[in-house]
Scaffold this motif. Structure first.
Motif, PDB file in Angstrom:
ATOM      1  N   ILE A   1     -19.148  14.237 -46.834  1.00  0.00           N
ATOM      2  CA  ILE A   1     -20.337  13.495 -46.954  1.00  0.00           C
ATOM      3  C   ILE A   1     -20.661  12.945 -45.304  1.00  0.00           C
ATOM      4  O   ILE A   1     -19.663  12.740 -44.552  1.00  0.00           O
ATOM      5  CB  ILE A   1     -20.330  12.163 -47.778  1.00  0.00           C
ATOM      6  CG1 ILE A   1     -20.079  12.638 -49.073  1.00  0.00           C
ATOM      7  CG2 ILE A   1     -21.335  11.222 -47.403  1.00  0.00           C
ATOM      8  CD1 ILE A   1     -20.841  13.443 -49.604  1.00  0.00           C
TER       9      ILE A   1
ATOM     10  N   VAL B   1     -23.181   7.437 -53.544  1.00  0.00           N
ATOM     11  CA  VAL B   1     -22.036   7.915 -52.396  1.00  0.00           C
ATOM     12  C   VAL B   1     -21.050   6.805 -52.346  1.00  0.00           C
ATOM     13  O   VAL B   1     -21.470   5.404 -52.177  1.00  0.00           O
ATOM     14  CB  VAL B   1     -22.437   8.374 -51.214  1.00  0.00           C
ATOM     15  CG1 VAL B   1     -21.350   8.933 -50.284  1.00  0.00           C
ATOM     16  CG2 VAL B   1     -23.418   9.535 -51.379  1.00  0.00           C
TER      17      VAL B   1
ATOM     18  N   ARG C   1     -20.578  11.027 -55.373  1.00  0.00           N
ATOM     19  CA  ARG C   1     -19.796  11.784 -54.276  1.00  0.00           C
ATOM     20  C   ARG C   1     -18.748  11.019 -53.895  1.00  0.00           C
ATOM     21  O   ARG C   1     -19.246   9.918 -53.366  1.00  0.00           O
ATOM     22  CB  ARG C   1     -20.883  12.651 -53.399  1.00  0.00           C
ATOM     23  CG  ARG C   1     -21.657  13.701 -54.254  1.00  0.00           C
ATOM     24  CD  ARG C   1     -22.797  14.201 -53.158  1.00  0.00           C
ATOM     25  NE  ARG C   1     -23.179  15.617 -53.837  1.00  0.00           N
ATOM     26  CZ  ARG C   1     -24.114  15.408 -54.713  1.00  0.00           C
ATOM     27  NH1 ARG C   1     -24.760  14.328 -55.307  1.00  0.00           N
ATOM     28  NH2 ARG C   1     -24.587  16.755 -55.263  1.00  0.00           N
TER      29      ARG C   1
ATOM     30  N   SER D   1     -16.645  14.768 -50.394  1.00  0.00           N
ATOM     31  CA  SER D   1     -17.124  15.958 -50.385  1.00  0.00           C
ATOM     32  C   SER D   1     -18.397  15.953 -51.199  1.00  0.00           C
ATOM     33  O   SER D   1     -18.921  15.030 -51.884  1.00  0.00           O
ATOM     34  CB  SER D   1     -16.118  16.976 -51.628  1.00  0.00           C
ATOM     35  OG  SER D   1     -16.961  18.145 -51.857  1.00  0.00           O
ATOM     36  N   ILE D   2     -19.103  17.099 -50.846  1.00  0.00           N
ATOM     37  CA  ILE D   2     -20.827  17.080 -51.089  1.00  0.00           C
ATOM     38  C   ILE D   2     -20.567  17.608 -52.728  1.00  0.00           C
ATOM     39  O   ILE D   2     -21.983  17.424 -53.200  1.00  0.00           O
ATOM     40  CB  ILE D   2     -21.651  18.001 -50.287  1.00  0.00           C
ATOM     41  CG1 ILE D   2     -21.196  19.495 -50.277  1.00  0.00           C
ATOM     42  CG2 ILE D   2     -21.599  17.346 -49.104  1.00  0.00           C
ATOM     43  CD1 ILE D   2     -22.301  20.200 -49.645  1.00  0.00           C
TER      44      ILE D   2
ATOM     45  N   PRO E   1     -20.195  17.075 -56.483  1.00  0.00           N
ATOM     46  CA  PRO E   1     -20.611  15.898 -57.196  1.00  0.00           C
ATOM     47  C   PRO E   1     -19.363  15.713 -58.237  1.00  0.00           C
ATOM     48  O   PRO E   1     -18.963  16.618 -58.652  1.00  0.00           O
ATOM     49  CB  PRO E   1     -21.903  15.947 -57.752  1.00  0.00           C
ATOM     50  CG  PRO E   1     -22.109  17.436 -58.113  1.00  0.00           C
ATOM     51  CD  PRO E   1     -21.656  18.163 -56.703  1.00  0.00           C
TER      52      PRO E   1
END
Length: 264
Positions: free
Chosen positions: A39, A87, A204, A207-208, A210
């Motif tokens: 992220i 996030v 998230r 990491s991007i 999900p």
């Protein structure tokens, strides 16, 4: 400051032939490099990560959690449930993990979940402890696979554990496909309901990619079955749909649509 958090997941499968994974792992057809893409945002908060936390920027600075529970604006927001940006603070953040209010799902599922057998539906999940509205229950975890691989695995499979998350960035659709057939966590056993008490929301962490996180929509009592809606049910009114090939819904709610979600 200490920023490392530990995911604790002490559950296991009732079937010894299913491999347990606490969170998603790369499978056939997925882009494994996405797991290493972190992220963009990270914070240096010292105040428990309030509304000034940069990790909350994509949510317009609104808190994600209050006292460990997902706030109503995120819990009931259709944009969040359909791929909104939620996030948590991660490993690059300088906030202290044990004091940060923006870390929940990364610590693992709630304690006290119980896999039990239901006469008509097979296995399902209940809780030995009451759950509060907005409480994180567990992930739906398994193999992240590609779309072509998902199509192959669906053919001839009467028991389908493939979950497709559609997220929209502008007019672009991004798919994340999780197969929990052979590699999965306890989320695999949570059944569908047309009137669910939980919802799946993408979250998230680092990491991007999900995480498909299951939160309670209302207070859930001890022994009450935990459920969520598997997807949109759009077979009504469609032409050339063979209802005989659809799987009956056994949720038993007053809002039951008679068949499990189907999308042609």
């Amino acid at each position: 400051m200490e920023s490392v958090s530990q995911l604790i997941d002490e559950y296991d499968h009732v079937n010894e032939f299913i491999f347990y994974t606490a969170t998603n792992i790369p499978g056939k057809g997925c882009d494994e490099t996405l797991f290493d893409v972190q992220i963009a945002s990270c914070c240096s908060c010292t105040d428990g990560c309030a509304t000034t936390c940069s990790c909350l920027d994509c949510g317009n600075g609104e808190l994600n959690y209050c006292n460990g529970l997902l706030v109503d604006s995120k819990l009931f927001s259709s944009s969040c449930g359909n791929g909104g940006c939620l996030v948590e603070c991660g490993s690059r953040c300088l906030c202290e993990a044990t004091k940060c209010e923006n870390r929940v799902v990364q610590f693992g599922p709630v304690a006290g979940l119980n896999i039990e057998s239901f006469a008509a539906k097979g296995f399902g999940v209940t809780s030995k402890k009451p759950l509060l509205k907005g409480q994180f229950v567990c992930e739906y975890a398994g193999e992240i696979i590609g779309e072509e691989e998902a199509t192959k695995r669906r053919i001839g499979d009467n028991t389908n554990y493939i979950f497709t998350l559609n997220e929209y960035v502008g007019d672009q659709r991004v798919k994340t496909i999780v197969d929990a057939t052979c590699i999965a966590n306890i989320g695999r056993y949570i059944n569908h309901s047309c009137d669910p008490n939980c919802v799946v929301i993408p979250v998230r962490v680092d990491s991007i990619v999900p995480r498909l996180c299951i939160f309670s929509l209302k207070d859930i009592g001890i022994g009450e079955e935990i459920t969520y809606k598997y997807g949109d049910i759009d077979h009504h009114g469609q032409e050339n749909v063979d209802l005989g090939k659809l799987k009956a819904c056994l949720c038993g709610s007053d809002k039951c649509a008679k068949y499990l979600p189907f999308n042609s």
